[in-house]
Design an enzyme around this catalytic site. Sequence first.
Site, short mmCIF file in Angstrom:
data_model
loop_
_atom_site.label_atom_id
_atom_site.label_comp_id
_atom_site.label_asym_id
_atom_site.label_seq_id
_atom_site.Cartn_x
_atom_site.Cartn_y
_atom_site.Cartn_z
N PHE A 9 0.95 -1.12 0.20
CA PHE A 9 -0.03 -0.15 0.05
C PHE A 9 0.82 1.12 -0.02
O PHE A 9 1.65 1.36 0.90
CB PHE A 9 -0.94 -0.06 1.16
N GLY A 10 0.71 2.24 -1.09
CA GLY A 10 1.23 3.31 -1.20
C GLY A 10 0.53 4.28 -0.75
O GLY A 10 -0.48 4.45 -1.22
N TYR A 11 0.82 5.39 0.25
CA TYR A 11 0.15 6.53 0.79
C TYR A 11 0.80 7.82 0.49
O TYR A 11 0.28 8.57 0.91
CB TYR A 11 -0.18 6.32 2.11
N GLY A 12 2.04 7.68 0.07
CA GLY A 12 2.98 8.95 -0.18
C GLY A 12 3.69 8.86 -1.49
O GLY A 12 2.64 8.81 -2.58
N SER A 13 4.99 8.98 -1.52
CA SER A 13 5.65 9.03 -2.62
C SER A 13 5.18 7.73 -3.71
O SER A 13 5.26 7.87 -4.89
CB SER A 13 7.12 9.26 -2.51
N GLU A 84 13.46 3.89 1.22
CA GLU A 84 12.89 4.29 2.17
C GLU A 84 13.71 3.83 3.47
O GLU A 84 13.02 3.49 4.54
CB GLU A 84 11.55 4.02 2.03
#
Length: 182
Positions: A9-13, A84
Amino acid sequence: MSDSLHWIFGYGSLIYKVDFPFEEREVATLRDWERRFWQGSHDHRGTPEAPGRVVTLVRSPGSLCRGIAYRVQHEVFTHLDHREKNGYERHRTRLYLDHREETVSGTFYIAAADNPAFLGDDDADAIAAQITASQGPSGPNADYLLLLAQALRELGDHDPHVLDLEARVRQLLARDAAPPHT
Ligand code: BEZ
């Protein structure tokens, strides 16, 4: 479908910078977490002397966080663990795939409050000023915020924290770009 595939799940970059292969991509929602610009960045959007601010997730019962879920090979985690590495760790979760109306197991990256780069909350004007002033090897911190805000708009997500910071940063950028009074 192969068991070697995982949902991330990606919520930023990860929403707008997709530098990894994926098999599927779905708009997804995470329950009980909120996106916050509370993580310091000294390797991407700032420097050790002047860290920028990037997003992490904080627990918030009842909240919904919209993002993008990617179905990836396990090797992608090796790439993202490196990309990251400044305080983020993998966290297992349940994810809701909006269009499929289906819940799946997945993983997201979180920078928890006990990591050395964590900055936490501050006055919104102070956060906006820090984002406006910071830049690092990946570029201006303001670009990170503006790209994220635009990507969330395209998803139909109106994250008040991100939109509020976007408005403040746009104002500061416009002020900095204005010619000085004579
Ligand atoms: C993301 O966009 O989901 C993400 C945010 C911070 C670190 C890694 C990924």
